[in-house]
Design an enzyme around this catalytic site. Structure first.
Site, PDB file in Angstrom:
ATOM      1  N   CYS A   1       0.885  -1.162  -0.158  1.00  0.00           N
ATOM      2  CA  CYS A   1       0.043  -0.165  -0.042  1.00  0.00           C
ATOM      3  C   CYS A   1       0.862   1.231  -0.086  1.00  0.00           C
ATOM      4  O   CYS A   1       1.599   1.294  -0.770  1.00  0.00           O
ATOM      5  CB  CYS A   1      -1.105  -0.032   1.172  1.00  0.00           C
ATOM      6  SG  CYS A   1      -2.519   1.045   0.950  1.00  0.00           S
TER       7      CYS A   1
ATOM      8  N   HIS B   1      -3.396  -5.746   0.293  1.00  0.00           N
ATOM      9  CA  HIS B   1      -3.104  -5.988   1.919  1.00  0.00           C
ATOM     10  C   HIS B   1      -2.978  -7.465   2.076  1.00  0.00           C
ATOM     11  O   HIS B   1      -4.131  -7.958   2.784  1.00  0.00           O
ATOM     12  CB  HIS B   1      -3.867  -5.305   2.722  1.00  0.00           C
ATOM     13  CG  HIS B   1      -3.664  -3.615   2.680  1.00  0.00           C
ATOM     14  ND1 HIS B   1      -2.795  -3.137   3.522  1.00  0.00           N
ATOM     15  CD2 HIS B   1      -4.237  -2.660   2.134  1.00  0.00           C
ATOM     16  CE1 HIS B   1      -2.802  -1.805   3.645  1.00  0.00           C
ATOM     17  NE2 HIS B   1      -3.767  -1.609   2.605  1.00  0.00           N
TER      18      HIS B   1
ATOM     19  N   GLU C   1      -1.565  -8.760   4.276  1.00  0.00           N
ATOM     20  CA  GLU C   1      -1.282  -9.000   5.920  1.00  0.00           C
ATOM     21  C   GLU C   1      -2.591  -8.875   6.656  1.00  0.00           C
ATOM     22  O   GLU C   1      -2.793  -9.341   7.771  1.00  0.00           O
ATOM     23  CB  GLU C   1      -0.335  -8.067   6.374  1.00  0.00           C
ATOM     24  CG  GLU C   1      -0.853  -6.694   6.554  1.00  0.00           C
ATOM     25  CD  GLU C   1      -0.859  -5.931   5.123  1.00  0.00           C
ATOM     26  OE1 GLU C   1      -1.374  -4.607   5.367  1.00  0.00           O
ATOM     27  OE2 GLU C   1      -0.806  -6.336   4.260  1.00  0.00           O
TER      28      GLU C   1
END
Length: 559
Positions: free
Chosen positions: A404, A524, A526
């Site tokens: 990001c 993303h 994660e």
């Protein structure tokens, strides 16, 4: 959705009271609302309101060409509920099973009153009505809660949707849209009240093995007369109402989505809004993950007893993704260290201490335009920092990941990264809006270390960015740098919004350098490395989601 909560008393409320207190009669209306909710309903349910806020100035006045004008907002209350739960996976959503002939039951807490005052339906007819929907007996809601908890404990439900927003017909239609399946309404009588009243209640799809038990539980709780079958699922993707009326599912969904589409055309890029609206099609298969690789912890079993490599979790002012990122790398066997840019600037920490580096996402510098590039310039224009990063990137035994804002930052540092000459810039989304979606990626057959063994996989992922459009320079796109692409629900790389949420050239979502040890990725992973974090996931994935493999790959790379 409906969730498993062990005791109704565990539910807490946050109440936002809004009124124009300076106007005649508004204090009286506020008093009556507080009395009804705070002194009658909540004590009867054994629920407290420990937090909230008041907005008492819901009135404004001004002059327009010499005329006095004013607007007074009606007294209103917005309540949010929260409670601790033991198992985040023990929940059901409006998504129907799609099993033909499976029945849907309405649990009607008003027991057939169907008051239409203030309903969406009446408002579309320029009416307000006299009597509105209400919870007449708190004990009925308590019984309903107990019924839902019994169903959760047994795992008896396929789907759940409350009917308070638009009424029964809207509830059933939304469940059909979510499940990509049709419905046959089985109501003996059809009238405005039964279809559109917004009385408290819900529609549930009960699993076949539990239908008899479910009705027995309802009877024992005094709700037998509140439950009726209202529809069955069909496999034709059409909505039938008592065989008198029929609509294709996609046609109804387009009607349902039209107001949002028209608003989006004014607010966003009109071309993107039109593309999204055109994706409502009868042949849309929905998200179909393809994950033919191992993403279990066995991937790092040979390294479990080794020392834990040190990992720098790098962040800048406003970044908020460091905790999730650290959790993912810690699960993969790393010793994660919180490293703020100020730690590097003042010499408290040095990159040479670490085997890996990850630049996290969030809202760096308040997420102003080009925030990731500002982050990069902090490094490029500071000689000691520039030397540190250049040395780190030049070591082929180390790895780096940017996500990001961190993706935009790494892209801004490409002159320091060997083999990153063909990387793109990441610029403003084509939709001209911040995009927060659940998009699907296909992993490219390249040399990205993070995606080793994952080539060809199709995996949904969380995205949240305003500047995620990969824009390549005059040299064009070098296919060897592409690590992942946005795809549509048919598995094809696409430029069509919202499957491609930002308009990236060649649908590029992630890029890697020539040696594959450094990757910049806009989505993303994660935020979805656990299946429980997914807004939707197929059954059978277990604790890990497929994205966990990329973090295990990093651990394998270090050795």
């Amino acid at each position: 959705a409906s969730v498993q909560i062990s005791d109704l008393g565990l539910v807490k409320l946050s109440a936002n009271w809004m009124a124009a207190s300076s106007q005649p009669g508004e204090y009286q209306a506020l008093y009556e609302a507080v009395e009804a909710i705070g002194m009658s309903l909540c004590p009867a349910l054994d629920i407290g309101i420990p937090v909230g806020k008041d907005s008492m100035s819901m009135h404004t006045s001004w002059q327009d060409q010499g005329q006095d004008k004013s607007v007074t907002a009606p007294m209103s209350l917005v309540i949010s509920a929260f409670a601790p739960i033991n198992d985040v996976t023990a929940h059901v959503t409006p998504q129907l099973s799609g099993e033909a002939d499976s029945p849907l039951y309405l649990i009607d807490l008003s027991r057939g009153q169907n008051r239409l005052g203030g309903s969406v339906y009446y408002q579309t007819q320029n009416q307000m009505g006299e009597t509105s929907a209400d919870l007449d007996a708190p004990e009925t809601l308590k019984a309903f809660f107990e019924l839902m908890q019994k169903a959760h404990d047994a795992g008896a439900l396929h789907a759940y949707h409350d009917r308070s927003d638009g009424g029964l017909v809207a509830t059933l239609a939304e469940m059909a849209f979510a499940g990509h399946c049709g419905l046959n309404f089985t109501l003996p009588e059809i009238n405005d009240g039964i279809l559109f009243s917004e009385e408290p209640g819900a529609v549930v799809e009960v699993k076949a093995a539990w239908r008899e038990s479910f009705l027995e539980w309802a009877k024992a709780l005094g709700l037998a007369d509140a439950i009726r079958q209202v529809a069955t699922i069909n496999d034709k993707k059409v909505i039938h109402i008592n065989n008198d009326m029929e609509w294709p599912l996609a046609e109804l969904e387009r009607i349902w989505a039209k107001p949002s589409h028209l608003m989006a055309r004014h607010r966003d890029n009109p071309a993107m809004a039109d593309q999204e609206f055109e994706q409502i099609k009868a042949d849309d298969p929905g998200i179909r993950p393809l994950t033919k690789f191992d993403y279990s912890s066995s991937q790092i079993k040979p390294y479990i007893n080794n020392s834990k490599p040190k990992m720098a979790v790098l962040r800048e002012q406003g970044v908020n993704g460091q905790n999730e990122m650290a959790a993912a790398f810690m699960r993969a066997g790393f010793d994660c260290v919180d490293v703020h840019m100020s730690d590097l600037l003042n010499g408290q920490k040095e990159l040479s201490q670490f085997q890996g580096l990850v630049a996290c996402g969030g809202f760096s510098y308040g997420d102003v335009l080009g925030a990731g590039l500002g982050w990069a310039k902090t490094i490029l224009f500071n000689r000691p920092l520039r030397q540190q990063f250049e040395a780190f990137f030049g070591d082929a035994n180390k790895f780096a990941l940017g996500v990001c804002n961190g993706c935009q930052m790494l892209s801004g540092l490409r002159e320091l990264i060997p083999g990153a000459d063909h990387w793109p810039d990441f610029v403003r989304n084509q939709s001209e809006q911040f995009e927060a979606r659940f998009s699907q990626l296909e992993i490219a057959a390249g040399n990205a270390m993070f995606f080793e063994g994952m080539a060809g996989a199709r995996i949904p992922v969380a995205i949240a960015h305003g500047e995620g459009r990969a824009q390549f320079g005059r040299q064009g796109v070098n296919p060897t740098v592409i690590a992942a692409q946005y795809i549509d629900n048919h598995g094809q790389a696409t430029q069509v919004y919202p499957h491609n949420p930002n308009g990236s050239t060649e649908a590029v979502a992630a890029v890697t350098n020539a040696s594959g040890n450094i990757m910049a990725m806009m989505p993303h992973p994660e935020r979805v490395f656990r299946t429980a974090q997914m807004s939707w996931a197929p059954e059978g994935w277990g604790e890990n989601s497929p994205w966990m493999r990329m973090f295990y790959n990093a651990r394998k790379f270090v050795g």
